[in-house]
Design an enzyme around this catalytic site. Structure first.
Site, PDB file in Angstrom:
ATOM      1  N   HIS A  98       0.822  -1.222   0.000  1.00  0.00           N
ATOM      2  CA  HIS A  98       0.000   0.000   0.000  1.00  0.00           C
ATOM      3  C   HIS A  98       0.850   1.263   0.000  1.00  0.00           C
ATOM      4  O   HIS A  98       0.340   2.345  -0.310  1.00  0.00           O
ATOM      5  CB  HIS A  98      -0.982  -0.003   1.180  1.00  0.00           C
ATOM      6  CG  HIS A  98      -0.382   0.274   2.516  1.00  0.00           C
ATOM      7  ND1 HIS A  98      -0.091  -0.707   3.437  1.00  0.00           N
ATOM      8  CD2 HIS A  98      -0.023   1.447   3.115  1.00  0.00           C
ATOM      9  CE1 HIS A  98       0.396  -0.155   4.523  1.00  0.00           C
ATOM     10  NE2 HIS A  98       0.459   1.141   4.358  1.00  0.00           N
ATOM     11  N   ASP A 120       0.125  -7.581   1.398  1.00  0.00           N
ATOM     12  CA  ASP A 120       0.628  -6.216   1.562  1.00  0.00           C
ATOM     13  C   ASP A 120       2.153  -6.160   1.605  1.00  0.00           C
ATOM     14  O   ASP A 120       2.742  -5.465   2.435  1.00  0.00           O
ATOM     15  CB  ASP A 120       0.057  -5.565   2.820  1.00  0.00           C
ATOM     16  CG  ASP A 120       0.099  -4.038   2.758  1.00  0.00           C
ATOM     17  OD1 ASP A 120       0.318  -3.500   1.657  1.00  0.00           O
ATOM     18  OD2 ASP A 120      -0.070  -3.402   3.810  1.00  0.00           O
ATOM     19  N   SER A 141       4.645   2.531   8.004  1.00  0.00           N
ATOM     20  CA  SER A 141       4.323   1.396   7.146  1.00  0.00           C
ATOM     21  C   SER A 141       5.531   1.003   6.299  1.00  0.00           C
ATOM     22  O   SER A 141       6.123   1.841   5.619  1.00  0.00           O
ATOM     23  CB  SER A 141       3.151   1.729   6.222  1.00  0.00           C
ATOM     24  OG  SER A 141       1.965   1.866   6.957  1.00  0.00           O
TER      25      SER A 141
END
Length: 456
Positions: free
Chosen positions: A110, A140, A214
């Site tokens: 993402h 992911d 992230s």
């Protein structure tokens, strides 16, 4: 009479010792006497080695947004019901160098999804354009490559050896603040059912993780990578002490596949089932209260060939205990097609092991209606045409369905979409997903003949 500070610290040390604290915990919670020359305990030496391997990632790209045109506007001026607009976007995230020689950087899908340009900034200030080698939306994970010298890489640890209570450190770039470090413990292992991604088998930690973290690193006190920071629970997008990381073992399995094939080739066991609960355990007369209950075994699947049966309870995968069916599914999917897996099961109250060789999930049958409404009624599998070329084979056609009406027949092999070659089901699905055309032309091989089938 009040105790001296030194006496209280000694007492605290003794109490901690009697409570069975580990060596790592003792190192993280040290006690001092009067020796002022004694070096202060610190994570700094470990972080000095680990932090250069954690990078900042910035992306630029274009997002497509669809907006419905008001009916009154269309009444006066005409035009389509919907208006498509392209909007530029920018984003920030983190990444981890896992191979210094090859320039491999792992991050979250993402972070780089839909990016036209990806820039990796190192801790020493150098910046490099990155190439995306491949990614996997369901787990992911994405793998990037940069061309650079003198890189530092994090050693990858066995995440299955982590235990609840182990100390961990999160390194990343939250809110664009470079090289930020937070610490905590492993709060839980094998977290799933969070609806964050398609395959969930997370490490939960209370080390502060925020937006921008992230793709960053979760490391142990030896500076080894144990997870890739991925998601948080927070009412306003901020840290509340509940963060999640993709285990390093899962990451490595996926990255190895991307590096070799350019994509993830998921392993397929071929079972359906559910979590083991008290009701199932009581009904089967077993003491197991965790694991994966096998409800059904698909004929001719890896599970059937390996000897699994309905009513089995899978308690371990390769010697590692399972918490849930979803955790088992995530582990299997990340191992890749052809992987050999040892499953520990309980059958009729007795424990035994079975060995299976995973199938390729891309080779499984696909109900074509999930790919395109016009293909409803067809069942698709990977196959070959008369000349031995790879393609998408129509295995079955249900009469009087959309697929039958457009002219598809059993044993047809789809080899192209709008003049773009397709060799397997996953490519066929991607081509249709990516196409913005209202009319699609399928290139078909029917025996030795070639023909075109139009779908709208």
């Amino acid at each position: 009479m009040k105790k001296s500070l030194r006496q209280m610290l000694v007492v605290s040390s003794v109490v901690a010792s009697t409570m069975g604290m580990s060596a790592s915990a003792s190192a993280a919670l040290p006690f001092f006497g009067d020796d002022k020359k004694q070096e202060m305990p610190s994570l700094a030496p470990m972080l000095e080695e680990a932090m250069p391997a954690v990078v900042s990632i910035s992306v630029e790209g274009t997002q497509t947004a669809t907006q419905r045109v008001p009916e009154m506007f269309r009444y006066f001026f005409g035009g389509p019901q919907e208006q498509v607009q392209e909007r530029p976007f920018r984003g920030l995230g983190s990444g981890v160098i896992i191979d210094a020689d090859k320039g491999y950087v792992v991050t979250n899908n993402h972070v780089v999804d839909n990016a036209d340009e990806i820039t990796v900034k190192l801790s020493d200030g150098r910046e490099f354009k990155a190439k995306k080698l491949g990614s996997d939306e369901q787990s992911d994970i994405a793998l990037l490559k940069i061309e650079a010298d003198d890189l530092a890489a994090l050693p990858v640890s066995d995440s299955d050896s982590m235990r609840v209570g182990d100390y961990v450190v999160a390194i990343g770039n939250p809110f664009g603040l470079s090289q930020t470090v937070t610490s905590g413990i492993v709060s839980a292992m094998g977290r799933s059912g969070l609806n964050i991604g398609g395959y969930e088998d997370y490490i939960q930690t209370d080390a502060a993780i925020n937006r921008g973290n992230s793709g960053g690193a979760l490391v142990n006190l030896r500076g080894e990578l144990v997870g890739i920071n991925t998601a948080i629970f927070g009412p306003n997008g901020g840290n509340v002490g509940i963060g999640f990381a993709i285990p390093s073992n899962m990451m490595k399995n996926l990255v190895d596949q991307i590096a070799e094939f350019g994509e993830v080739r998921r392993g397929l066991l071929g079972i359906t089932g559910s979590d083991v609960d008290a009701g199932i355990a009581k009904a089967l007369g077993v003491s197991a209260n965790r694991g994966a209950f096998v409800r059904e075994v698909t004929p001719d699947s890896a599970a059937e060939k390996g000897g699994l049966k309905a009513r089995d309870i899978i308690t371990e995968v390769n010697g590692r205990a399972l918490h849930s069916f979803r955790e088992m599914a995530a582990k299997i999917a990340s191992m890749g097609a052809g992987a050999e897996v040892e499953l520990t099961i309980i059958r009729d109250g007795k424990e035994k092991t079975v060995d299976v060789v995973l199938d390729d999930a891309a080779d499984s049958k696909v109900t074509a209606a999930t790919i395109h409404p016009a293909l409803e009624g067809a069942t698709l599998v990977n196959g070959k045409d008369e000349s031995g070329n790879d393609g998408v084979k129509v295995e079955e056609i249900t009469p009087n369905t959309p697929a039958a009406r457009i002219g598809l027949q059993p044993d047809d092999v789809i080899v192209g979409v709008n003049r773009q070659r397709v060799t397997k089901v996953v490519e066929f699905r991607d081509k249709l997903d990516d196409s913005g055309d209202d009319v699609l032309v399928l290139d078909i091989k029917r025996g030795k003949a070639s023909l075109a089938v139009i779908i709208r």
